[in-house]
Scaffold this active site. Structure first.
Site: not given
Length: 335
Positions: A69, A302-303, A308, A74, A34-35
């Site tokens: 994560d 990530g998405a 995505q 972030y 989740t960056w």
């Protein structure tokens, strides 16, 4: 949910799992990173839609991915807040494991900039703030984001504080991110390291020797950036790189510039040739290679949108033959 088990598979596909080290939980081979949903800050990914981000998190859970994560760094707390919003829409039995970090903080007078701080008192403050943002009573996996060379704090002192948080019931397992073998050994001497999180992809294989040391310690490995920050999604070409928005950290990163860019795009071209025969997607091949590395328990992908997630979720249950894996690896061999 039982924190020792990955969330039961809820989507149409089988979800493979692996034990995170000798003492950690059983996790799905892929988890959601989740960056990118953190929004604007020094290392942001450009504009985000929070409602879309929440849908992406919920879709990943519906697809059976058993962990998320995140990190307070972030978006200076925003990613954790968005994750917390999504978690509140799930029942206790549906909640995935939540992994977050400490050691990267921001100063109110300097918005958007993060700095290292692993002093014990700072770690404790960060832990309480993360619990509030996430809406949790306990963090499943708490990780040092990266070693602190700024405050002069000994890594052993920082690690000892994480061990205390385990004893106090604030967190269940503890891990390290962005460390080398020597730093892993130092922490292991204080308290067992449940997991290490290194960057690992076809385009960045520098951490492979670290995996052997993790195996010696019974430490699990969670690979981050397995799709090389988007380059291995198959959606990037030179024009896409040039069109990245100003607020996207990749716009100014050497990882997305020459002389490396030409080689990286050639690796993607090589993967496309394999997909034409196997029927898999480029990200599926890239992720399957990472997950096939000995010692890798899982990988973070990530998405920011549900579609995505769909591009790569199938790789969580993908098993490629040794022949295909060798072909995939050969695409990254420099001529």
């Amino acid at each position: 949910m039982n924190p020792d088990k990955a969330r039961p598979q809820a989507g149409p596909d089988r979800i493979d799992t692996a034990r995170l080290g000798r003492e950690g939980p059983e996790i799905t081979r892929l988890g959601l990173g989740t960056w990118a949903i953190g929004g604007p800050y020094e290392y942001g990914w450009g504009p985000v839609d929070d409602a879309e981000s929440v849908r992406a998190v919920l879709h990943a859970v519906d697809r059976g991915l058993g962990w998320l994560d995140t990190a307070p760094a972030y978006g200076c707390g925003h990613s954790e807040e968005v994750v917390g919003t999504a978690l509140r829409q799930l029942g206790p039995a549906e909640r995935p494991l939540v992994f977050t970090k400490c050691g990267r903080v921001w100063e109110p007078e300097n918005p958007g900039r993060v700095v290292s701080d692993l002093r014990p008192e700072s770690i404790r403050q960060e832990c309480e703030a993360s619990l509030r943002r996430l809406g949790l009573d306990r963090i499943d996996l708490y990780q040092i984001h990266r070693p602190d060379s700024r405050t002069g704090t000994a890594l052993e002192d920082s690690w000892g504080t994480l061990a205390e948080l385990v004893d106090e019931g604030k967190v269940r397992w503890i891990g390290l991110s962005n460390v080398d073998q020597e730093q892993l050994d130092r922490c292991e001497a204080v308290r067992h390291v449940d997991s290490v999180q290194p960057s690992l992809s076809l385009l960045d294989q520098r951490s492979l020797p670290l995996l052997d040391r993790c195996a010696e310690h019974g430490t699990g490995v969670i690979a981050y950036s397995p799709l090389a920050s988007g380059l291995l999604t198959g959606a990037f070409d030179r024009s896409r790189v040039e069109a990245l928005p100003v607020g996207d950290w990749r716009k100014k990163s050497a990882k997305f510039a020459e002389p490396e860019l030409t080689w990286k795009l050639s690796v993607v071209d090589g993967l496309r040739k394999i997909t034409a025969r196997t029927g898999h997607s480029v990200p599926e091949l890239a992720l399957a290679w990472v997950l096939s590395r000995p010692g890798v328990s899982g990988a973070i992908v990530g998405a920011r949108r549900p579609d995505q997630v769909e591009q790569w979720a199938g790789a969580a249950a993908l098993s490629l033959s040794e022949e295909v894996l060798h072909e995939v690896e050969a695409t990254a061999v420099r001529s």
